[in-house]
Design a protein around this motif. Structure first.
Motif, PDB file in Angstrom:
ATOM      1  N   HIS A  96       1.675   9.439  -5.570  1.00 54.75           N
ATOM      2  CA  HIS A  96       2.079  10.776  -5.134  1.00 54.75           C
ATOM      3  C   HIS A  96       3.100  11.362  -6.114  1.00 54.75           C
ATOM      4  N   ASN A  97       4.121  10.576  -6.433  1.00 52.62           N
ATOM      5  CA  ASN A  97       5.168  11.053  -7.343  1.00 52.62           C
ATOM      6  C   ASN A  97       4.639  11.241  -8.759  1.00 52.62           C
ATOM      7  N   ALA A  98       3.724  10.364  -9.190  1.00 56.27           N
ATOM      8  CA  ALA A  98       3.154  10.494 -10.533  1.00 56.27           C
ATOM      9  C   ALA A  98       2.351  11.775 -10.670  1.00 56.27           C
ATOM     10  N   ALA A  99       1.695  12.208  -9.605  1.00 52.05           N
ATOM     11  CA  ALA A  99       0.947  13.470  -9.650  1.00 52.05           C
ATOM     12  C   ALA A  99       1.894  14.652  -9.812  1.00 52.05           C
ATOM     13  N   ARG A 100       3.111  14.505  -9.297  1.00 52.52           N
ATOM     14  CA  ARG A 100       4.103  15.593  -9.379  1.00 52.52           C
ATOM     15  C   ARG A 100       4.910  15.550 -10.671  1.00 52.52           C
ATOM     16  N   THR A 101       5.306  14.346 -11.107  1.00 48.94           N
ATOM     17  CA  THR A 101       6.247  14.237 -12.228  1.00 48.94           C
ATOM     18  C   THR A 101       5.661  13.598 -13.472  1.00 48.94           C
ATOM     19  N   GLY A 102       4.424  13.095 -13.388  1.00 47.31           N
ATOM     20  CA  GLY A 102       3.800  12.437 -14.526  1.00 47.31           C
ATOM     21  C   GLY A 102       3.929  10.924 -14.448  1.00 47.31           C
ATOM     22  N   LEU A 103       3.031  10.245 -15.131  1.00 48.58           N
ATOM     23  CA  LEU A 103       3.002   8.779 -15.087  1.00 48.58           C
ATOM     24  C   LEU A 103       4.268   8.162 -15.682  1.00 48.58           C
ATOM     25  N   THR A 138      -8.313   8.907  -5.122  1.00 53.39           N
ATOM     26  CA  THR A 138      -8.130  10.365  -5.223  1.00 53.39           C
ATOM     27  C   THR A 138      -6.733  10.684  -5.753  1.00 53.39           C
ATOM     28  N   MET A 139      -5.750  10.007  -5.212  1.00 53.05           N
ATOM     29  CA  MET A 139      -4.370  10.227  -5.654  1.00 53.05           C
ATOM     30  C   MET A 139      -4.214   9.807  -7.124  1.00 53.05           C
ATOM     31  N   LEU A 140      -4.862   8.711  -7.510  1.00 54.99           N
ATOM     32  CA  LEU A 140      -4.798   8.238  -8.899  1.00 54.99           C
ATOM     33  C   LEU A 140      -5.404   9.277  -9.838  1.00 54.99           C
ATOM     34  N   ALA A 141      -6.522   9.873  -9.459  1.00 52.64           N
ATOM     35  CA  ALA A 141      -7.150  10.905 -10.297  1.00 52.64           C
ATOM     36  C   ALA A 141      -6.201  12.068 -10.509  1.00 52.64           C
ATOM     37  N   HIS A 142      -5.472  12.475  -9.471  1.00 50.50           N
ATOM     38  CA  HIS A 142      -4.501  13.560  -9.609  1.00 50.50           C
ATOM     39  C   HIS A 142      -3.347  13.138 -10.512  1.00 50.50           C
ATOM     40  N   ALA A 143      -2.908  11.887 -10.380  1.00 46.25           N
ATOM     41  CA  ALA A 143      -1.797  11.385 -11.206  1.00 46.25           C
ATOM     42  C   ALA A 143      -2.202  11.318 -12.676  1.00 46.25           C
ATOM     43  N   LEU A 144      -3.446  10.883 -12.937  1.00 51.31           N
ATOM     44  CA  LEU A 144      -3.910  10.783 -14.324  1.00 51.31           C
ATOM     45  C   LEU A 144      -4.088  12.162 -14.957  1.00 51.31           C
ATOM     46  N   ALA A 145      -4.362  13.162 -14.133  1.00 54.91           N
ATOM     47  CA  ALA A 145      -4.547  14.523 -14.648  1.00 54.91           C
ATOM     48  C   ALA A 145      -3.236  15.267 -14.787  1.00 54.91           C
ATOM     49  N   ALA A 146      -2.158  14.725 -14.232  1.00 48.17           N
ATOM     50  CA  ALA A 146      -0.845  15.392 -14.289  1.00 48.17           C
ATOM     51  C   ALA A 146      -0.337  15.408 -15.717  1.00 48.17           C
ATOM     52  N   PRO A 147       0.447  16.435 -16.045  1.00 52.23           N
ATOM     53  CA  PRO A 147       0.981  16.535 -17.419  1.00 52.23           C
ATOM     54  C   PRO A 147       1.964  15.443 -17.751  1.00 52.23           C
ATOM     55  N   HIS A 155       5.697  -0.942 -17.804  1.00 56.19           N
ATOM     56  CA  HIS A 155       4.362  -1.454 -18.146  1.00 56.19           C
ATOM     57  C   HIS A 155       3.878  -0.765 -19.417  1.00 56.19           C
ATOM     58  N   PRO A 156       3.353  -1.537 -20.374  1.00 58.82           N
ATOM     59  CA  PRO A 156       2.921  -0.932 -21.633  1.00 58.82           C
ATOM     60  C   PRO A 156       1.768   0.052 -21.464  1.00 58.82           C
ATOM     61  N   ASP A 157       0.881  -0.185 -20.487  1.00 64.95           N
ATOM     62  CA  ASP A 157      -0.213   0.750 -20.202  1.00 64.95           C
ATOM     63  C   ASP A 157      -0.198   1.001 -18.696  1.00 64.95           C
ATOM     64  N   PHE A 158       0.671   1.874 -18.278  1.00 59.07           N
ATOM     65  CA  PHE A 158       0.916   2.113 -16.851  1.00 59.07           C
ATOM     66  C   PHE A 158      -0.333   2.630 -16.145  1.00 59.07           C
ATOM     67  N   ALA A 159      -1.121   3.459 -16.832  1.00 60.88           N
ATOM     68  CA  ALA A 159      -2.347   3.984 -16.210  1.00 60.88           C
ATOM     69  C   ALA A 159      -3.292   2.831 -15.863  1.00 60.88           C
ATOM     70  N   TYR A 172       0.840  -1.199   0.000  1.00 64.28           N
ATOM     71  CA  TYR A 172       0.000   0.000   0.000  1.00 64.28           C
ATOM     72  C   TYR A 172       0.879   1.254   0.000  1.00 64.28           C
ATOM     73  N   ASP A 173       1.883   1.264   0.862  1.00 57.23           N
ATOM     74  CA  ASP A 173       2.783   2.428   0.939  1.00 57.23           C
ATOM     75  C   ASP A 173       3.514   2.660  -0.374  1.00 57.23           C
ATOM     76  N   GLN A 174       3.956   1.574  -1.007  1.00 57.51           N
ATOM     77  CA  GLN A 174       4.664   1.704  -2.284  1.00 57.51           C
ATOM     78  C   GLN A 174       3.737   2.275  -3.360  1.00 57.51           C
ATOM     79  N   LEU A 175       2.507   1.779  -3.433  1.00 62.39           N
ATOM     80  CA  LEU A 175       1.554   2.290  -4.415  1.00 62.39           C
ATOM     81  C   LEU A 175       1.222   3.749  -4.137  1.00 62.39           C
ATOM     82  N   ARG A 176       1.043   4.090  -2.881  1.00 63.45           N
ATOM     83  CA  ARG A 176       0.761   5.482  -2.506  1.00 63.45           C
ATOM     84  C   ARG A 176       1.911   6.393  -2.928  1.00 63.45           C
ATOM     85  N   ALA A 177       3.157   5.940  -2.744  1.00 68.34           N
ATOM     86  CA  ALA A 177       4.319   6.739  -3.143  1.00 68.34           C
ATOM     87  C   ALA A 177       4.368   6.916  -4.663  1.00 68.34           C
ATOM     88  N   ILE A 178       4.078   5.859  -5.399  1.00 65.99           N
ATOM     89  CA  ILE A 178       4.073   5.958  -6.865  1.00 65.99           C
ATOM     90  C   ILE A 178       3.030   6.975  -7.320  1.00 65.99           C
TER      91      ILE A 178
END
Length: 183
Positions: free
Chosen positions: A132-139, A174-183, A147-151, A124-130
Motif C-alpha cells: 500500500h505504502n509503496a504504491a503511494r511513495t515508491g518502492l 493487485t496491490m503489487l502491480a500498483h506499487a510496481l507502476a508507482a514512480p 534488499h538489492p532487488d526489492f521488486a 500478511y498485514d505487514q506485506l499489505r502495508a508495504i
C-alpha cells in the motif's frame, strides 16, 4: 571471493562466513539432503507416533506431532523424542518445543497449520502495508531492509502467500502491480 563487489553490504562479515566451514542454504538439493540425513530419525519417530496413535510430520528440522494428548502423554512423548533424536545424532532444542491445543495458533515452518497451511495474519498485514505504502511513495521508500532487488523480493513474498491462500494473494498481486507502476 576476490571478485566480491567492494560495495557489498557487510562485505567483511560475509566473506569471513564463506571462509569458515559451512553448508549452503536454499539450494534445490537441500530438502533431499535433509531427508537423507533424517531417514532413520523419521522411521523411528513414525514408529513412536504409531505407538502413541498420533501423526508425525517433519519439514527440515521442524518436527510436529498431532493428536489427542493428556499432560502425561505429552511429557512421555517429549522424553521419547528427545532420546531418539539424541540416539540418531540430533539434539532437541527445549526452548523451541511448543505444545499447542486446538484453540491455539499452531505455527510450523513459518505457517499457521491449524486447519490448513496459511500465512500468519501479521505477516500478511505487514506485506499489505508495504505494498500500500509503496504504491503511494515508491518502492525505494519502503525498502527499509536494503534488499538489492526489492521488486523481486516483493514478488517472491506475494508468490509465497499464493501457495497457501490464493484469495489473499490475488489482492496482494493487485496491490503489487500498483506499487510496481508507482514512480
Amino acid at each position: 571471493m576476490r571478485r566480491a563487489p567492494a560495495d557489498l553490504p557487510e562485505r567483511a562479515a560475509r566473506l569471513a562466513a564463506l571462509r569458515a566451514g559451512h553448508l549452503p542454504q536454499g539450494a534445490p538439493t537441500s530438502p533431499a539432503l535433509a531427508n537423507l540425513c533424517a531417514y532413520r530419525l523419521d522411521r523411528r519417530l513414525t514408529g513412536l507416533a504409531d505407538k502413541f496413535d498420533i501423526t508425525y510430520t517433519r519439514y527440515a528440522d521442524d518436527l510436529a506431532f498431532s493428536g489427542d494428548f493428556t499432560a502425561r502423554r505429552v511429557h512421555d512423548l517429549i522424553a521419547a523424542v528427545t532420546d531418539i533424536a539424541r540416539d540418531e545424532g540430533f539434539q532437541a532444542h527445549p526452548g523451541k518445543t511448543r505444545i499447542r491445543g486446538r484453540a491455539d495458533r499452531q505455527l510450523l515452518a513459518g505457517l499457521v497449520v491449524n486447519q490448513h497451511p496459511a500465512t500468519p495474519r501479521d505477516e500478511y498485514d505487514q506485506l499489505r502495508a508495504i505494498l500500500h505504502n509503496a504504491a503511494r511513495t515508491g518502492l525505494a521508500a519502503q525498502n527499509r531492509t536494503g534488499h538489492p532487488d526489492f521488486a523481486q523480493y516483493l514478488i517472491g513474498r506475494v508468490t509465497w502467500v499464493s501457495h497457501h491462500h490464493p484469495a489473499r494473494a490475488a489482492k496482494l498481486a493487485t496491490m503489487l502491480a500498483h506499487a510496481l507502476a508507482a514512480p
